[in-house]
Motif scaffolding. Structure first.
Motif, PDB file in Angstrom:
ATOM      1  N   VAL A 269       0.837  -1.206   0.000  1.00  0.00           N
ATOM      2  CA  VAL A 269       0.000   0.000   0.000  1.00  0.00           C
ATOM      3  C   VAL A 269       0.868   1.251   0.000  1.00  0.00           C
ATOM      4  O   VAL A 269       0.573   2.231  -0.702  1.00  0.00           O
ATOM      5  CB  VAL A 269      -0.960  -0.008   1.210  1.00  0.00           C
ATOM      6  N   LEU A 270       1.963   1.248   0.757  1.00  0.00           N
ATOM      7  CA  LEU A 270       2.866   2.397   0.760  1.00  0.00           C
ATOM      8  C   LEU A 270       3.488   2.583  -0.616  1.00  0.00           C
ATOM      9  O   LEU A 270       3.572   3.708  -1.132  1.00  0.00           O
ATOM     10  CB  LEU A 270       3.957   2.196   1.819  1.00  0.00           C
ATOM     11  N   LEU A 271       3.928   1.494  -1.237  1.00  0.00           N
ATOM     12  CA  LEU A 271       4.482   1.587  -2.588  1.00  0.00           C
ATOM     13  C   LEU A 271       3.469   2.185  -3.557  1.00  0.00           C
ATOM     14  O   LEU A 271       3.784   3.101  -4.323  1.00  0.00           O
ATOM     15  CB  LEU A 271       4.887   0.200  -3.083  1.00  0.00           C
ATOM     16  N   GLU A 272       2.258   1.658  -3.551  1.00  0.00           N
ATOM     17  CA  GLU A 272       1.273   2.120  -4.521  1.00  0.00           C
ATOM     18  C   GLU A 272       0.834   3.555  -4.239  1.00  0.00           C
ATOM     19  O   GLU A 272       0.487   4.297  -5.173  1.00  0.00           O
ATOM     20  CB  GLU A 272       0.067   1.172  -4.549  1.00  0.00           C
ATOM     21  N   THR A 273       0.869   3.962  -2.986  1.00  0.00           N
ATOM     22  CA  THR A 273       0.582   5.364  -2.672  1.00  0.00           C
ATOM     23  C   THR A 273       1.650   6.264  -3.278  1.00  0.00           C
ATOM     24  O   THR A 273       1.348   7.331  -3.833  1.00  0.00           O
ATOM     25  CB  THR A 273       0.500   5.581  -1.154  1.00  0.00           C
ATOM     26  N   ILE A 274       2.899   5.850  -3.193  1.00  0.00           N
ATOM     27  CA  ILE A 274       3.981   6.634  -3.794  1.00  0.00           C
ATOM     28  C   ILE A 274       3.878   6.608  -5.317  1.00  0.00           C
ATOM     29  O   ILE A 274       4.122   7.618  -5.985  1.00  0.00           O
ATOM     30  CB  ILE A 274       5.340   6.122  -3.291  1.00  0.00           C
ATOM     31  N   TYR A 345       8.075  13.146  -0.382  1.00  0.00           N
ATOM     32  CA  TYR A 345       7.142  12.024  -0.491  1.00  0.00           C
ATOM     33  C   TYR A 345       6.346  11.779   0.786  1.00  0.00           C
ATOM     34  O   TYR A 345       5.149  11.461   0.722  1.00  0.00           O
ATOM     35  CB  TYR A 345       7.899  10.752  -0.860  1.00  0.00           C
ATOM     36  N   ALA A 346       6.982  11.869   1.939  1.00  0.00           N
ATOM     37  CA  ALA A 346       6.267  11.570   3.180  1.00  0.00           C
ATOM     38  C   ALA A 346       5.081  12.511   3.361  1.00  0.00           C
ATOM     39  O   ALA A 346       3.980  12.082   3.735  1.00  0.00           O
ATOM     40  CB  ALA A 346       7.219  11.676   4.373  1.00  0.00           C
ATOM     41  N   THR A 347       5.281  13.788   3.081  1.00  0.00           N
ATOM     42  CA  THR A 347       4.190  14.750   3.186  1.00  0.00           C
ATOM     43  C   THR A 347       3.137  14.497   2.123  1.00  0.00           C
ATOM     44  O   THR A 347       1.925  14.561   2.388  1.00  0.00           O
ATOM     45  CB  THR A 347       4.724  16.187   3.036  1.00  0.00           C
ATOM     46  N   MET A 348       3.568  14.180   0.902  1.00  0.00           N
ATOM     47  CA  MET A 348       2.617  13.941  -0.181  1.00  0.00           C
ATOM     48  C   MET A 348       1.766  12.704   0.096  1.00  0.00           C
ATOM     49  O   MET A 348       0.576  12.670  -0.264  1.00  0.00           O
ATOM     50  CB  MET A 348       3.357  13.789  -1.504  1.00  0.00           C
ATOM     51  N   VAL A 349       2.336  11.697   0.726  1.00  0.00           N
ATOM     52  CA  VAL A 349       1.560  10.513   1.091  1.00  0.00           C
ATOM     53  C   VAL A 349       0.435  10.902   2.048  1.00  0.00           C
ATOM     54  O   VAL A 349      -0.717  10.496   1.874  1.00  0.00           O
ATOM     55  CB  VAL A 349       2.471   9.440   1.723  1.00  0.00           C
ATOM     56  N   VAL A 350       0.755  11.707   3.046  1.00  0.00           N
ATOM     57  CA  VAL A 350      -0.261  12.146   4.003  1.00  0.00           C
ATOM     58  C   VAL A 350      -1.341  12.971   3.303  1.00  0.00           C
ATOM     59  O   VAL A 350      -2.540  12.793   3.550  1.00  0.00           O
ATOM     60  CB  VAL A 350       0.382  12.943   5.151  1.00  0.00           C
ATOM     61  N   LEU A 351      -0.935  13.876   2.412  1.00  0.00           N
ATOM     62  CA  LEU A 351      -1.909  14.679   1.666  1.00  0.00           C
ATOM     63  C   LEU A 351      -2.849  13.792   0.852  1.00  0.00           C
ATOM     64  O   LEU A 351      -4.045  14.079   0.743  1.00  0.00           O
ATOM     65  CB  LEU A 351      -1.187  15.638   0.722  1.00  0.00           C
TER      66      LEU A 351
END
Length: 377
Positions: A269-274, A345-351
């Motif tokens: 899920v983390l990969l696909e979010t990125i 990326y970390a911020t964009m994932v949260v957004l």
């Protein structure tokens, strides 16, 4: 055309030089060490359920803050130095070192899962934490390695992907995503207006099957008979099954199975979010002959936030990666003409978790980029 909207690194020159050095690249070990830190602190002070969530807290709260404070670094290496840097074994060894680290942490995490006095919240937090590690130290390092021409590196990348039950990514990513990126044929390119949740569901439903189909197509093009039981994708599934069996042996029964599948699910899920972040809304132009234009640095979102690039083997310089897929991570370049993400990326994932907020941030930026792109043609 110039699309750069950057916030330059706030570090003093000596620290910035150190961050760009060989030693700065050792920061890749930090994400994997966070569960170890959490475990050690929980042993000292208790509150196991709270410390189980320490890793995602650092990933998605602390790192975004540090990214903002430290800022971006658009530095590119001198082209005259690139040949020597490309041959330097030091930089080649760093992603390879993730293989023993990832496997060690995966099985150590299973032992902690079996022995620590977690409640239900702590059990979930620990699985999410190990999934975060698998997404960064497993999938991210594996992604770097599968693009290389060296067979040892490609095999190590496959094992890293298999550690989170996603060995199929090795085939689908190379022969599918990199060929069809920024077109409607690519499951890993998010459409404008598509939520991250719909995107992840589409990727999970289609990408494994597409990997089998792509491998079959390439096998038959070589004039060979395709047998799924002898396919690379199925082989990586067997590797994953062996790793799952080790976790079951460590934890015992169903709990070991839940641990392995749970950490793999959150890593994927983390990969696909990125993936969602990396290509959101971008499209390649269709040419008069029906084909799409060649992939270039304008077909991936770029981010130059210094800290996250050091943590992720410069994955955020994704524009250059897609234009030159075999270029090693430490040589990836910033291009002003590439579309630039507003954060790391970390911020964009949260957004991305809040679709309305995501659209309010990304759509104006996407519109400006597309207008500038159209004006330049």
């Amino acid at each position: 055309m110039k699309m750069s909207e950057t916030r330059q690194a706030a570090l003093p020159a000596p620290l910035l030089k150190a961050a760009r050095s060989r030693w700065g690249h050792l920061l890749f070990v930090l994400p994997g060490m966070l569960p170890v830190v959490a475990w050690a602190l929980a042993r000292q002070v208790g509150a196991w359920d709270l410390w189980a969530w320490f890793t995602p807290f650092v990933y998605f709260v602390i790192i975004p803050v540090l990214d903002f404070v430290l800022g971006e670094d658009r530095h590119n290496h001198d082209p005259a130095d690139e040949s020597e840097l490309a041959r330097d074994p030091y930089y080649r060894c760093l992603p390879l070192s993730c293989l023993p680290l990832q496997l060690g942490l995966l099985f150590w995490g299973a032992a902690v899962w079996a022995e620590a006095p977690f409640g239900l919240a702590g059990q979930l937090g620990w699985i999410v934490s190990m999934g975060c590690v698998g997404g960064v130290q497993g999938i991210n390092a594996g992604h770097e390695l599968i693009h290389k021409s060296n067979g040892v590196e490609r095999a190590a990348g496959g094992v890293l992907l298999a550690s989170v039950l996603y060995g199929s990514f090795k085939v689908e990513h190379i022969y599918g995503h990199h060929v069809d990126v920024a077109t409607p044929d690519d499951n890993s390119t998010a459409r404008r207006g598509e939520s991250v949740y719909a995107f992840i569901a589409r990727a999970l439903a289609r990408n494994v099957g597409r990997a089998f189909a792509l491998e079959r197509r390439h096998t038959e093009r070589r004039g060979e008979v395709y047998r799924w039981a002898r396919s690379e994708v199925f082989g990586w599934m067997l590797v994953s099954a062996a790793m799952c069996a080790v976790c079951v042996a460590i934890v015992g029964g169903t709990a070991g199975f839940v641990y392995y599948l749970g950490q793999a699910f959150f890593a994927i899920v983390l990969l696909e979010t990125i993936n969602y972040v990396e290509h959101y809304g971008l499209q390649r132009q269709r040419l008069p002959d029906g084909r799409y234009e060649r992939v270039n640095p304008m077909h991936s979102w770029n981010s130059d936030y210094l800290l996250t690039n050091l943590l992720l083997f410069h994955l955020q310089r994704h524009s250059d990666h897609h234009a030159h897929a075999t270029r090693r991570y430490h040589l990836l370049r910033h291009f002003d003409q590439s579309p630039q993400l507003p954060f790391g990326y970390a911020t964009m994932v949260v957004l991305s978790w809040v679709p309305s907020l995501w659209r309010s941030v990304m759509h104006p930026r996407l519109d400006r980029f597309q207008a500038a792109l159209s004006a330049s043609r």
